[in-house]
Every structure is written in structure tokens, then in C-alpha cells.
Design a protein around this motif. Structure first.
Motif, mmCIF file in Angstrom:
data_model
loop_
_atom_site.group_PDB
_atom_site.id
_atom_site.type_symbol
_atom_site.label_atom_id
_atom_site.label_comp_id
_atom_site.label_asym_id
_atom_site.label_seq_id
_atom_site.Cartn_x
_atom_site.Cartn_y
_atom_site.Cartn_z
ATOM 1 N N GLU A 166 8.947 12.428 -1.818
ATOM 2 C CA GLU A 166 9.383 12.749 -0.457
ATOM 3 C C GLU A 166 8.530 13.849 0.165
ATOM 4 O O GLU A 166 8.311 13.841 1.380
ATOM 5 C CB GLU A 166 10.871 13.095 -0.432
ATOM 6 N N ALA A 167 8.014 14.760 -0.639
ATOM 7 C CA ALA A 167 7.118 15.794 -0.109
ATOM 8 C C ALA A 167 5.845 15.150 0.436
ATOM 9 O O ALA A 167 5.362 15.509 1.515
ATOM 10 C CB ALA A 167 6.782 16.822 -1.190
ATOM 11 N N TRP A 168 5.308 14.186 -0.301
ATOM 12 C CA TRP A 168 4.118 13.476 0.175
ATOM 13 C C TRP A 168 4.432 12.744 1.478
ATOM 14 O O TRP A 168 3.669 12.817 2.453
ATOM 15 C CB TRP A 168 3.628 12.491 -0.888
ATOM 16 N N LEU A 169 5.562 12.052 1.499
ATOM 17 C CA LEU A 169 5.936 11.301 2.692
ATOM 18 C C LEU A 169 6.207 12.236 3.877
ATOM 19 O O LEU A 169 5.820 11.935 5.016
ATOM 20 C CB LEU A 169 7.160 10.435 2.381
ATOM 21 N N ASP A 170 6.830 13.385 3.623
ATOM 22 C CA ASP A 170 7.047 14.386 4.683
ATOM 23 C C ASP A 170 5.715 14.818 5.305
ATOM 24 O O ASP A 170 5.609 14.948 6.527
ATOM 25 C CB ASP A 170 7.761 15.626 4.145
ATOM 26 N N ARG A 171 4.710 15.036 4.460
ATOM 27 C CA ARG A 171 3.396 15.434 4.977
ATOM 28 C C ARG A 171 2.783 14.336 5.840
ATOM 29 O O ARG A 171 2.190 14.615 6.875
ATOM 30 C CB ARG A 171 2.449 15.812 3.826
ATOM 31 N N ARG A 172 2.928 13.079 5.422
ATOM 32 C CA ARG A 172 2.392 11.971 6.222
ATOM 33 C C ARG A 172 3.156 11.845 7.538
ATOM 34 O O ARG A 172 2.557 11.620 8.585
ATOM 35 C CB ARG A 172 2.486 10.639 5.465
ATOM 36 N N ARG A 207 0.829 -1.220 0.000
ATOM 37 C CA ARG A 207 0.000 0.000 0.000
ATOM 38 C C ARG A 207 0.857 1.261 0.000
ATOM 39 O O ARG A 207 0.583 2.212 -0.732
ATOM 40 C CB ARG A 207 -0.948 0.008 1.198
ATOM 41 N N LEU A 208 1.913 1.273 0.816
ATOM 42 C CA LEU A 208 2.798 2.439 0.849
ATOM 43 C C LEU A 208 3.478 2.635 -0.507
ATOM 44 O O LEU A 208 3.537 3.760 -1.020
ATOM 45 C CB LEU A 208 3.847 2.286 1.952
ATOM 46 N N ASN A 209 3.935 1.562 -1.101
ATOM 47 C CA ASN A 209 4.567 1.657 -2.417
ATOM 48 C C ASN A 209 3.592 2.194 -3.459
ATOM 49 O O ASN A 209 3.940 3.051 -4.276
ATOM 50 C CB ASN A 209 5.118 0.291 -2.839
ATOM 51 N N ARG A 210 2.349 1.722 -3.407
ATOM 52 C CA ARG A 210 1.322 2.198 -4.341
ATOM 53 C C ARG A 210 1.077 3.692 -4.155
ATOM 54 O O ARG A 210 0.971 4.442 -5.121
ATOM 55 C CB ARG A 210 0.036 1.408 -4.119
ATOM 56 N N ARG A 211 0.981 4.132 -2.902
ATOM 57 C CA ARG A 211 0.754 5.562 -2.626
ATOM 58 C C ARG A 211 1.939 6.407 -3.085
ATOM 59 O O ARG A 211 1.760 7.494 -3.635
ATOM 60 C CB ARG A 211 0.499 5.789 -1.132
ATOM 61 N N LEU A 212 3.152 5.906 -2.868
ATOM 62 C CA LEU A 212 4.337 6.650 -3.315
ATOM 63 C C LEU A 212 4.394 6.724 -4.843
ATOM 64 O O LEU A 212 4.727 7.769 -5.405
ATOM 65 C CB LEU A 212 5.617 6.019 -2.758
ATOM 66 N N ARG A 213 4.061 5.631 -5.505
ATOM 67 C CA ARG A 213 4.042 5.654 -6.982
ATOM 68 C C ARG A 213 3.025 6.658 -7.498
ATOM 69 O O ARG A 213 3.234 7.298 -8.526
ATOM 70 C CB ARG A 213 3.725 4.262 -7.538
ATOM 71 N N ALA A 214 1.912 6.812 -6.793
ATOM 72 C CA ALA A 214 0.865 7.752 -7.212
ATOM 73 C C ALA A 214 1.337 9.205 -7.111
ATOM 74 O O ALA A 214 0.711 10.090 -7.697
ATOM 75 C CB ALA A 214 -0.392 7.549 -6.372
ATOM 76 N N GLN A 215 2.414 9.448 -6.415
ATOM 77 C CA GLN A 215 2.919 10.812 -6.243
ATOM 78 C C GLN A 215 3.898 11.220 -7.337
ATOM 79 O O GLN A 215 4.491 12.288 -7.280
ATOM 80 C CB GLN A 215 3.617 10.951 -4.876
ATOM 81 N N ARG A 216 4.068 10.394 -8.324
ATOM 82 C CA ARG A 216 5.017 10.699 -9.395
ATOM 83 C C ARG A 216 4.747 12.091 -9.948
ATOM 84 O O ARG A 216 3.611 12.472 -10.206
ATOM 85 C CB ARG A 216 4.919 9.666 -10.511
ATOM 86 N N SER A 217 5.821 12.841 -10.132
ATOM 87 C CA SER A 217 5.696 14.216 -10.608
ATOM 88 C C SER A 217 5.280 14.281 -12.074
ATOM 89 O O SER A 217 4.665 15.231 -12.509
ATOM 90 C CB SER A 217 7.028 14.951 -10.406
ATOM 91 N N ASN A 218 5.639 13.251 -12.823
ATOM 92 C CA ASN A 218 5.396 13.256 -14.257
ATOM 93 C C ASN A 218 5.342 11.800 -14.701
ATOM 94 O O ASN A 218 6.349 11.113 -14.653
ATOM 95 C CB ASN A 218 6.535 14.009 -14.956
ATOM 96 N N ALA A 219 4.193 11.350 -15.123
ATOM 97 C CA ALA A 219 4.034 9.941 -15.505
ATOM 98 C C ALA A 219 4.241 9.716 -16.996
ATOM 99 O O ALA A 219 3.633 8.842 -17.585
ATOM 100 C CB ALA A 219 2.667 9.444 -15.067
#
Length: 148
Positions: free
Chosen positions: A115-121, A23-35
Motif C-alpha cells: 500500500e505504501a508503493w501504491l500510495d506513492r503512485r 502489470r499492476l499485480n506484478r508491480r504490487l507483488r514486487a513490493q513484498r516486504s519479505n519474500a
């Protein structure tokens, strides 16, 4: 606790850890800056970012894919301007692939977004929870380093 109860607890931990990591990996992948590139291409760029220039064969081995598959990945990334090829210094039959400035910028932006997403969490956690996670990171890194 009985041996059977202990095994059940271990299986539950195994399952919970696996699901949490997925789940964490999926959430981090969703934060990609440019897909604009595939996850396979992103993985190859990330490998070059960490390792520096490599031959296509070395890159394929590190990524765990067959050389023909890596050849296609390299061609696509080269076309996008994210990596370049240069002659191998000692083997004229091979090339060396390396990140371009555009490739490095792409990876830097991707890391920054995740990392910005993870910092917020992490900011949502209290000091004790962050301390527990810091210890867990050490354990998970150790587990990931043992290829069995």
C-alpha cells in the motif's frame, strides 16, 4: 460505429484491461516486504487473515487447490510459526488452522509495503485521475465479484 468496429473496440479494451491488471499485480507483488514464503503460502495466509480460522479442507476450497497441496502449505507455514493448528470443536478427525501473531505481523507488513508503493503512485496523479480510479475500483470490484 459499426457492429464490427464496436467488437474491435471491445476486444481492445479487454486486452488493455487484462494487461494493465497483470502489470499492476506484478508491480504490487514486487513490493513484498519479505519474500521468505511462496506466493501460494502468502495467499493461504491472506485468506486466513480475511476469513479467520478454517479447517484445512475449507482453506483448500477457498484457495482452489487440492487438500494434499494445502496440507503441504499448512505444514510449511506452521514450521515457520505463521499459523497454528487446534482441534476442531465438533469433529475430532479435523483440525482448525489459524494465524499466529507472527503470521498476522507478516501479513500486516506485506500489506503496508504494497500500500505504501501504491500510495506513492496515486500521489503522482491529479484529482481527476484519482476520481476516475475510484470509480474504476467500484466497477472492477463488481466485475471480480461475478464468477463466470
Amino acid at each position: 460505429m459499426s457492429s464490427e468496429g464496436s467488437e474491435s473496440t471491445e476486444r481492445a479494451l479487454t486486452s488493455r484491461l487484462r494487461l494493465a491488471v497483470v502489470r499492476l499485480n506484478r508491480r504490487l507483488r514486487a513490493q513484498r516486504s519479505n519474500a521468505s514464503i511462496t506466493l501460494t503460502q502468502l495467499s493461504a495466509l491472506s485468506c486466513l487473515y480475511k476469513s479467520g480460522p478454517l479447517s484445512p479442507g475449507e482453506l483448500a476450497a477457498r484457495e482452489g487447490v487440492q487438500p494434499p497441496s494445502m496440507t503441504r502449505v499448512i505444514a510449511a507455514l506452521e514450521e515457520l510459526g505463521y499459523l497454528s493448528r487446534s482441534p476442531h470443536p465438533s469433529d475430532g478427525r479435523q483440525a482448525i488452522v489459524a494465524l499466529t501473531d507472527a503470521g498476522r505481523t507478516y501479513i500486516d507488513a506485506d500489506i503496508t509495503a504494497r500500500e505504501a508503493w501504491l500510495d506513492r503512485r496515486l500521489a503522482e496523479l491529479d484529482d481527476r485521475e484519482r476520481e476516475i480510479l475510484a470509480r474504476a475500483v467500484e466497477i472492477i470490484d463488481r466485475m471480480a465479484g461475478n464468477a463466470n
